[in-house]
Design an enzyme around this catalytic site. Structure first.
Site, PDB file in Angstrom:
ATOM      1  N   GLU A 149       0.800  -1.234  -0.030  1.00 12.25           N
ATOM      2  CA  GLU A 149       0.028  -0.051  -0.140  1.00 12.25           C
ATOM      3  C   GLU A 149       0.988   1.234  -0.059  1.00 12.25           C
ATOM      4  OE1 GLU A 149      -2.158  -0.825   3.792  1.00 12.25           O
ATOM      5  OE2 GLU A 149      -3.887  -1.178   2.668  1.00 12.25           O
ATOM      6  N   CYS A 385     -19.706  15.123  25.891  1.00 12.27           N
ATOM      7  CA  CYS A 385     -20.617  14.777  24.886  1.00 12.27           C
ATOM      8  C   CYS A 385     -21.538  13.895  25.180  1.00 12.27           C
ATOM      9  CB  CYS A 385     -19.672  14.060  23.638  1.00 12.27           C
ATOM     10  SG  CYS A 385     -20.659  14.108  22.058  1.00 12.27           S
ATOM     11  N   HIS A 544     -16.527  18.382  22.313  1.00  9.41           N
ATOM     12  CA  HIS A 544     -15.073  17.523  22.780  1.00  9.41           C
ATOM     13  C   HIS A 544     -14.032  18.245  23.185  1.00  9.41           C
ATOM     14  CE1 HIS A 544     -16.660  13.184  22.033  1.00  9.41           C
ATOM     15  NE2 HIS A 544     -17.330  13.944  21.159  1.00  9.41           N
ATOM     16  N   GLU A 546     -11.535  17.787  24.486  1.00  4.95           N
ATOM     17  CA  GLU A 546     -10.105  17.341  24.445  1.00  4.95           C
ATOM     18  C   GLU A 546      -9.604  17.494  23.098  1.00  4.95           C
ATOM     19  OE1 GLU A 546     -12.967  16.080  24.897  1.00  4.95           O
ATOM     20  OE2 GLU A 546     -13.238  14.133  23.779  1.00  4.95           O
TER      21      GLU A 546
END
Ligand code: GLN
Length: 569
Positions: A149, A385, A544, A546
């Site tokens: 890949e 959340c 969120h 964070e």
């Protein structure tokens, strides 16, 4: 276009910290006075990381502009202390989709569209676009040299060297040197093979970062130097560290920054200042006080190794927020399903509780029980959340007497849908357009003055007023309608459900303070923050936070949680 590029590739095996090495390099170059950005290449076919399983790939990182991305981008933002947009993540899925879309739109009329040159061309276009406007673009190629890949990307790098000129590109290879226990000797063979594999693509490393349990000795340095045909001082030791933020400091002990700049023919613009960084690192490594915070999670079921990764930004935001005050944070990982079976006894020895985000009803009841425990016992609590949604469910059930209250995610037929769909979502879900129903990326929230949330955002200098300094947000719908002169904060989102407007008044009358809301361009306001009075710290947010926490600019609510724990002690 960036004037220079640093390409980071991985040899031998994955999982040895290529993201941290890339972030560290970015930060080092930035500290020498050059504006830097970081780009992550993920060679999978998924268009983005939104649909990956968190227990397998770790948490999904969300950008301001709503990208759902591999968690490495989180490290880039934490190390570089800047917002990075979604175009800085390139996946094979995106590359092929662009080429095929272009072919369908008749842009290649008459041509045979082929792997070479069209795929590498598109990769190069994306690398250049993401690096535009910066002095240096640091590009991390995911996976390991030798992966099938990886080939189109290595081909693209080789072309980029030819197009840009050798002096404008530096190649860094991160390798791993195992020390097999039965011989207790560091082996360089896998690194030699990785160098050879890379050279088969016409690419030769300028710097080799040698990850290992211990530091490199002169004998092994020499071996690698000879094999790679590079100077000894371009072989850099990268021993295990106790903390990721030590990595750039260790690299700088071997003058990695100056060596890279020299290789790129860039003069040293300024003497790097690491004083704040090392102070914070010291705060984390040599804390004066220690606190225990429970993280009540639902993605812990495939063993210890993946657990940390599923909540990496939350745990980083928490640990990093302690550094400034020399507070050591021990996280007690708790599976909410265990609370359902065994009760809240496990919470008795903790100083604070975080209920982070999550999807799917499993484990919700255990989270609700933990929230009840935090509320009733006045244990500092932060809900993120899903954590805010369930805090409201808990409150509705146990304080407002709506015993069957729920979020429709867990019980679509509840008589009290305190957390519900919003606007068009129901229709989109019926049409099975699930991806389109998420609220993703940064949204502005207007804060209520005289609230804990306001206080913490104000203390940390994160408040913005009246649309000013919000230039970083390009799309109007993210700002919504902003009232003049009112305090505003930006936090990122990734969720589908919202507080049901029909219950807001009831919540408020029963004591809940909604300390911030987003006013969409049309429709009803969306509740973004809630808190409870008469509690040392019971704060939750639909966002969120964070995702906007950085080592040098910690998240206000995480700081608030820690401070209230210290006050409580
Ligand atoms: N599952 C909830 C929702 O979609 C919460 C999501 C989250 O915590 N990120 O609204």
């Amino acid at each position: 276009m960036a004037s220079k590029y640093i390409i980071v590739v991985g040899g031998v095996l994955s999982g040895i910290g290529k993201g941290i090495a890339t972030s560290s390099i970015g930060r080092i170059i930035e500290n020498y006075g050059y504006s830097t950005t970081a780009v992550k290449i993920d060679p999978y076919i998924n268009y983005d990381a939104g649909t990956l399983r968190p227990t397998e790939h770790g948490e999904v990182w969300v950008t301001d502009d709503g990208g759902e991305i591999d968690q490495d981008l989180g490290n880039y933002e934490r190390f570089l202390s800047k917002d990075i947009p979604k175009e800085n993540n390139i996946t094979t899925g995106q590359v092929y989709k662009s080429v095929i879309d272009r072919e369908r739109a008749g842009k290649y009329l008459g041509q045979t569209v082929q792997f070479i040159p069209h795929i590498p061309d598109e990769i190069i276009r994306r690398i250049k676009k993401a690096s535009e406007g910066f002095d240096v673009g640091v590009v991390e190629i995911g996976g390991t040299i030798g992966d099938y890949e990886n080939m189109p990307y290595l081909f693209a790098v080789r072309s980029l060297i030819r197009m840009e000129g050798k002096e404008n590109l530096a190649i860094v290879m991160l390798s791993y040197l195992p020390i097999p226990s039965h011989i207790d000797e560091m082996k360089t063979k896998p690194t030699q093979q990785a160098i050879r594999q890379l050279s088969e693509h016409g690419i030769f490393p300028d710097i080799i970062l040698c990850r290992a349990k211990t530091s490199l000795d002169p004998v092994r340095r020499k071996k690698i130097e000879t094999y790679a045909n590079i100077e000894t001082d371009c072989v850099i030791s990268a021993p295990d560290t106790n903390c990721i933020y030590e990595v750039p400091i260790n690299f700088e002990k071997e003058n990695l920054g100056a060596k890279l700049l020299d290789r790129l023919k860039l003069p040293i613009k300024k003497k790097p200042d690491w004083s704040r960084w090392t102070e914070l690192l010291d705060g984390m490594m040599n804390p004066k006080v220690n606190i225990n915070v429970a993280m009540v999670c639902k993605y812990l079921d495939i063993g210890k190794f993946s657990l940390r990764d599923s909540y990496i930004s939350v745990s980083r935001a928490l640990i990093d927020a302690g550094a400034g005050d020399k507070v050591g944070v021990n996280i007690k990982w708790i599976d909410s399903k265990d609370i359902e079976k065994e009760g809240v006894g496990v919470l008795e020895d903790v100083d604070g509780i975080i209920v982070p985000g999550g999807f799917g009803e499993e484990g919700f009841e255990g989270k609700i029980e933990s929230i009840r425990y935090a509320r009733e016992n006045k244990v500092p609590f932060l809900g993120l959340c899903l954590g805010m949604q369930l805090a409201l469910v808990e409150y509705a059930r146990n304080v407002m007497g709506l015993a069957e209250a729920n979020t429709i995610e867990a019980d679509p037929s509840t008589p009290h849908k305190v957390i519900n769909f919003y606007g068009m979502q129901e229709k989109l879900l019926e049409e099975k357009k699930i991806g389109a129903t998420m609220r993703l990326g940064a949204y502005a929230a207007q804060l209520k003055r005289k609230s804990k949330v306001f206080e913490w955002y104000e203390n940390t200098g994160r408040l913005k007023y009246d649309g000013k300094r919000l230039k970083e947000i390009k799309e109007d719908f993210r700002l919504g309608v902003l009232a003049k002169g009112e305090p505003v904060v930006l936090e990122r989102h990734r969720h589908r459900y919202e507080v049901n407007p029909e219950y807001i008044k009831d919540f408020e009358e029963s004591g809940v303070i909604f300390s911030g809301f987003h006013q969409p361009l049309s429709g009803e306001p969306l509740m973004e923050f809630m808190e409870l009075p008469d509690h040392p710290f019971f704060v939750a947010t639909q966002a969120h936070p964070e995702f906007k926490a950085r080592l040098e600019n910690p998240s206000p609510l995480f700081l608030g949680l820690i401070k209230s724990i210290l006050n409580n002690k």
